[in-house]
Design a protein around this motif. Structure first.
Motif, PDB file in Angstrom:
ATOM      1  N   UNK A 221       0.948  -1.331   0.052  1.00 20.14           N
ATOM      2  CA  UNK A 221       0.249  -0.062  -0.243  1.00 20.14           C
ATOM      3  C   UNK A 221       0.892   1.066   0.084  1.00 20.14           C
ATOM      4  N   UNK A 222       2.245   1.435   0.730  1.00 19.28           N
ATOM      5  CA  UNK A 222       2.359   2.772   0.693  1.00 19.28           C
ATOM      6  C   UNK A 222       3.035   2.085  -0.327  1.00 19.28           C
ATOM      7  N   UNK A 223       3.539   1.362  -1.586  1.00 19.95           N
ATOM      8  CA  UNK A 223       4.651   1.684  -2.368  1.00 19.95           C
ATOM      9  C   UNK A 223       3.736   2.097  -3.192  1.00 19.95           C
ATOM     10  N   UNK A 224       2.194   1.614  -3.614  1.00 22.98           N
ATOM     11  CA  UNK A 224       1.520   2.676  -4.763  1.00 22.98           C
ATOM     12  C   UNK A 224       1.422   3.780  -4.210  1.00 22.98           C
ATOM     13  N   UNK A 225       1.192   4.251  -3.006  1.00 18.27           N
ATOM     14  CA  UNK A 225       0.330   5.502  -2.732  1.00 18.27           C
ATOM     15  C   UNK A 225       2.297   6.182  -3.164  1.00 18.27           C
ATOM     16  N   UNK A 226       3.499   5.638  -3.146  1.00 17.17           N
ATOM     17  CA  UNK A 226       4.318   6.618  -3.123  1.00 17.17           C
ATOM     18  C   UNK A 226       3.971   6.493  -5.482  1.00 17.17           C
ATOM     19  N   UNK A 227       4.406   5.079  -5.942  1.00 17.43           N
ATOM     20  CA  UNK A 227       4.411   5.750  -6.884  1.00 17.43           C
ATOM     21  C   UNK A 227       2.980   6.651  -7.957  1.00 17.43           C
ATOM     22  N   UNK A 228       1.755   6.082  -7.539  1.00 12.66           N
ATOM     23  CA  UNK A 228       1.127   7.491  -7.838  1.00 12.66           C
ATOM     24  C   UNK A 228       1.706   8.359  -7.325  1.00 12.66           C
ATOM     25  N   UNK A 229       2.135   8.999  -6.264  1.00 15.12           N
ATOM     26  CA  UNK A 229       1.861  10.371  -5.733  1.00 15.12           C
ATOM     27  C   UNK A 229       3.320  11.135  -6.528  1.00 15.12           C
ATOM     28  N   UNK A 262      10.347  -2.387  -9.893  1.00 17.12           N
ATOM     29  CA  UNK A 262       9.309  -1.559 -11.249  1.00 17.12           C
ATOM     30  C   UNK A 262       8.174  -3.174 -11.629  1.00 17.12           C
ATOM     31  N   UNK A 263       8.456  -4.479 -11.018  1.00 19.01           N
ATOM     32  CA  UNK A 263       7.754  -5.266 -11.810  1.00 19.01           C
ATOM     33  C   UNK A 263       6.467  -5.509 -10.509  1.00 19.01           C
ATOM     34  N   UNK A 264       6.986  -4.909  -9.258  1.00 20.16           N
ATOM     35  CA  UNK A 264       5.792  -5.344  -8.180  1.00 20.16           C
ATOM     36  C   UNK A 264       5.298  -3.934  -8.241  1.00 20.16           C
ATOM     37  N   UNK A 265       5.561  -2.914  -9.029  1.00 23.00           N
ATOM     38  CA  UNK A 265       4.863  -1.750  -8.339  1.00 23.00           C
ATOM     39  C   UNK A 265       4.319  -1.313  -9.775  1.00 23.00           C
ATOM     40  N   UNK A 266       4.551  -2.354 -11.439  1.00 21.60           N
ATOM     41  CA  UNK A 266       3.203  -2.182 -12.554  1.00 21.60           C
ATOM     42  C   UNK A 266       1.850  -3.627 -11.878  1.00 21.60           C
TER      43      UNK A 266
END
Length: 412
Positions: A221-229, A262-266
């Motif tokens: 959840x922290x990772x996707x929030x950071x990426x979208x940020x 990158x793979x996880x974030x994608x």
């Protein structure tokens, strides 16, 4: 003006329910779901009698803008810098020839049809785009992904996306004042190129490391929030510079693609992208005044023909000049000439958002996108099959010739 929360909730509910119904119908009909989204938007939009299912068009614009950012962000995540470096000289030359060749031919055609300067400019840019998603999906179904032409198509489409998004930023910046000049164009190009250079040089040293640090927490959840940020942060920076938010979001995705996670974030970003992509296409459909379609259906068909012809010619010639075989050149030309795609809608809306282009170009480009999206799978499928049958017939004919005739094999 403050929008009541109940209106936002109701509009969002209507969008998602109608979109889900229409995409299910189009899935059953084995048609591209993007058309289902657009049709859903037309159904609920303010221009469809007897009444609109959407209360506030500002909500549609908000959803569409957020959809653009997330859509282009995830597109950028497919193109890490290292991948861009491996594409090669051939794809760069083909993409440049295709983009600028189609842009020039499309612009003068639109001018001949009586359209204004900026309307012609944004429409020409819109028809210069090829849908990478549609083309790659069709080639995958034909088991042709390892073909030389498929590699050329993918590389060319990547470079083309970058060119078109960069040109959109330049055109938007120059079009804000409503009057174009050499100084404004030079300034727009300098700002855009400076932004891209800064992103790729400075951003590549910071953002991937930052994302990897966040990924080491093992908190998705922290990772996707950071990426979208990061996506919205770069979109905001590009907006402040007078550049398209689409460009900022796209290059934010490119930087995320450089990270080790990158793979996880994608994977984590995919559901977010799917929701906001649906919002974008539904919103675009709703903002189309389809009642205007009879007025410009003929110009739209003319521009589709010009787009296909210009892309085919420029890709084929650029490929042949670089020594690519006739069959691969033809296949690459067929694959890249057949589809407009989702970026075309982003371009059209981008011109309208800054007040440079007239509102009617959105339904015009939408009509062209729907038509080309329908015909693209068939054009690619039967075009490639024709070249394969032609090759077999040619080889069969050569086998019947005496071996001492000295005929060339058509790798030429």
């Amino acid at each position: 003006m403050e929008i009541p929360i109940e209106q936002i909730l109701q509009d969002f509910a209507v969008i998602m329910i109608i979109a889900s119904v229409m995409t299910l119908i189009f899935y059953r009909l084995k048609q591209p779901v993007v058309i289902g989204f657009i049709v859903a938007g037309i159904i609920i939009g303010p221009y469809t009698p007897p009444f609109s299912l959407i209360h506030n068009s500002d909500v549609l614009n908000l959803f569409a803008e957020m959809g653009v950012i997330l859509l282009l962000f995830t597109v950028g995540m497919e193109f890490p810098i290292q991948k861009l470096r491996r594409i090669g000289r051939k794809a760069i030359i083909i993409a440049t020839s295709e983009a600028f060749g189609t842009l020039a031919i499309g612009f003068f055609t639109a001018q001949a049809l009586g359209l204004g300067f900026y309307d012609s400019l944004f429409i020409a840019l819109a028809i210069s785009v090829t849908s990478t998603v549609i083309v790659m999906r069709v080639l995958g179904e034909l088991n042709m992904m390892k073909d030389e032409a498929a590699t050329l198509i993918l590389g060319t489409a990547i470079i083309e996306d970058i060119l078109v998004i960069s040109l959109l930023a330049i055109f938007q910046s120059a079009g804000v004042s409503g009057d174009i000049s050499v100084n404004e164009v030079i300034t727009s190009i300098a700002i855009t190129m400076g932004f891209i250079a800064g992103v790729l040089v400075v951003g590549s040293k910071i953002v991937p490391k930052l994302i990897d640090v966040v990924a080491r927490t093992n908190q998705h959840d922290v990772l996707i929030v950071a990426a979208v940020g990061v996506a919205f942060g770069f979109a905001f920076i590009s907006f402040q510079l007078g550049i398209s938010v689409a460009a900022g979001a796209f290059f934010a995705g490119v930087l995320i693609a450089e990270s080790r996670s990158h793979a996880v974030t994608s994977v984590l970003a995919t559901p977010v992208k799917d929701i906001f992509a649906a919002l974008f296409f539904v919103s675009v459909g709703a903002l189309m005044d389809f009642r205007l379609i009879p007025q410009f259906i003929i110009p739209a068909l003319v521009l589709i023909g010009v787009s296909i012809g210009a892309k085919f010619l420029t890709v084929y010639l650029a490929s042949r000049i670089q020594g690519v075989s006739k069959m691969s050149s033809t296949r690459a030309a067929v694959g890249l000439s057949s589809s407009g795609g989702e970026i075309a809608l982003v371009v059209a809306k981008g011109g309208i958002d800054v007040g440079a282009a007239s509102s009617f170009i959105l339904p015009m480009v939408g009509t062209m996108t729907i038509i080309t999206t329908f015909i693209s799978p068939y054009v690619i499928k039967y075009g490639w099959k024709f070249t394969e049958r032609y090759r077999k017939d040619r080889d069969k004919g050569k086998e019947s010739l005496p071996s001492n005739t000295g005929n060339k094999t058509d790798a030429d």
